[in-house]
Design a protein around this motif. Structure first.
Motif, PDB file in Angstrom:
ATOM      1  N   GLU A  46      26.748  24.841  67.977  1.00  0.00           N
ATOM      2  CA  GLU A  46      27.664  24.138  68.873  1.00  0.00           C
ATOM      3  C   GLU A  46      28.761  25.057  69.380  1.00  0.00           C
ATOM      4  OE1 GLU A  46      29.573  20.871  66.881  1.00  0.00           O
ATOM      5  OE2 GLU A  46      30.801  22.170  65.626  1.00  0.00           O
ATOM      6  N   ASP A  61      36.528  20.046  71.920  1.00  0.00           N
ATOM      7  CA  ASP A  61      37.576  19.106  71.520  1.00  0.00           C
ATOM      8  C   ASP A  61      37.992  19.319  70.064  1.00  0.00           C
ATOM      9  OD1 ASP A  61      36.347  16.273  73.489  1.00  0.00           O
ATOM     10  OD2 ASP A  61      37.646  17.964  74.018  1.00  0.00           O
ATOM     11  N   SER A  62      37.031  19.675  69.223  1.00  0.00           N
ATOM     12  CA  SER A  62      37.320  19.864  67.796  1.00  0.00           C
ATOM     13  C   SER A  62      38.203  21.073  67.531  1.00  0.00           C
ATOM     14  CB  SER A  62      36.008  20.014  67.020  1.00  0.00           C
ATOM     15  OG  SER A  62      35.272  21.123  67.502  1.00  0.00           O
ATOM     16  N   ARG A  66      44.097  23.824  67.483  1.00  0.00           N
ATOM     17  CA  ARG A  66      44.006  24.491  66.177  1.00  0.00           C
ATOM     18  C   ARG A  66      43.480  25.918  66.289  1.00  0.00           C
ATOM     19  NH1 ARG A  66      40.586  22.613  62.314  1.00  0.00           N
ATOM     20  NH2 ARG A  66      39.063  21.911  63.869  1.00  0.00           N
ATOM     21  N   LYS A  86      39.725  22.582  58.424  1.00  0.00           N
ATOM     22  CA  LYS A  86      39.255  21.384  57.749  1.00  0.00           C
ATOM     23  C   LYS A  86      37.883  21.661  57.134  1.00  0.00           C
ATOM     24  CE  LYS A  86      41.293  18.672  61.530  1.00  0.00           C
ATOM     25  NZ  LYS A  86      41.011  17.682  62.592  1.00  0.00           N
ATOM     26  N   GLU A  88      35.223  20.190  57.653  1.00  0.00           N
ATOM     27  CA  GLU A  88      34.186  20.095  58.678  1.00  0.00           C
ATOM     28  C   GLU A  88      34.089  21.325  59.577  1.00  0.00           C
ATOM     29  OE1 GLU A  88      36.559  17.836  57.973  1.00  0.00           O
ATOM     30  OE2 GLU A  88      37.317  16.886  59.803  1.00  0.00           O
ATOM     31  N   ASP A  89      35.014  22.262  59.401  1.00  0.00           N
ATOM     32  CA  ASP A  89      34.929  23.538  60.126  1.00  0.00           C
ATOM     33  C   ASP A  89      34.001  24.518  59.409  1.00  0.00           C
ATOM     34  OD1 ASP A  89      38.425  23.227  60.769  1.00  0.00           O
ATOM     35  OD2 ASP A  89      36.796  22.864  62.188  1.00  0.00           O
TER      36      ASP A  89
END
Length: 113
Positions: A46, A61-62, A66, A86, A88-89
């Motif tokens: 991604e 967007d994620s 940051r 995070k 999820e990163d």
């Protein structure tokens, strides 16, 4: 064809920071758009961020707010500063030159306490 080499990955606690770097061999045109992608097991790679030769940037967007992508035309390097990480990163992060369909080998980022 040239090569891309990523570095800077590692293990970091949630809320921490990492700075990824992607260096390119001299055979690569430093004016090409450069980008970062990431991939976790079982998922498609991604998009994370991209930067054009004129400095224009684009973020998933994620990553907005940051992560910061930057480039040094002189050294032909691109960096990805990642803050407020995070869980999820967590992924393997790849740098790429989309026009050349050239990818680095990836660097592992793990966000865990």
């Amino acid at each position: 064809q040239g090569q891309l080499v990523e570095s800077g990955g590692g293990l970091v606690q949630p809320g921490g920071s990492l700075n990824l770097s992607c260096t390119a061999s001299r055979r690569i045109n430093s004016l090409d758009t450069r980008a970062w992608y990431r991939q976790t097991p079982g998922k498609q790679r991604e998009f994370v961020a991209a930067i054009a030769a004129n400095g224009a940037t684009n973020y998933a967007d994620s990553a907005k707010g940051r992560f910061t992508i930057s480039r040094d035309i002189r050294t032909n390097a691109v960096s990805l500063q990642m803050n407020s990480l995070k869980a999820e990163d967590t992924a393997v992060y790849y740098c790429t030159i989309p026009r050349l369909e050239l990818w680095g080998q990836g660097t592992q980022v793990t966000v865990s306490s």
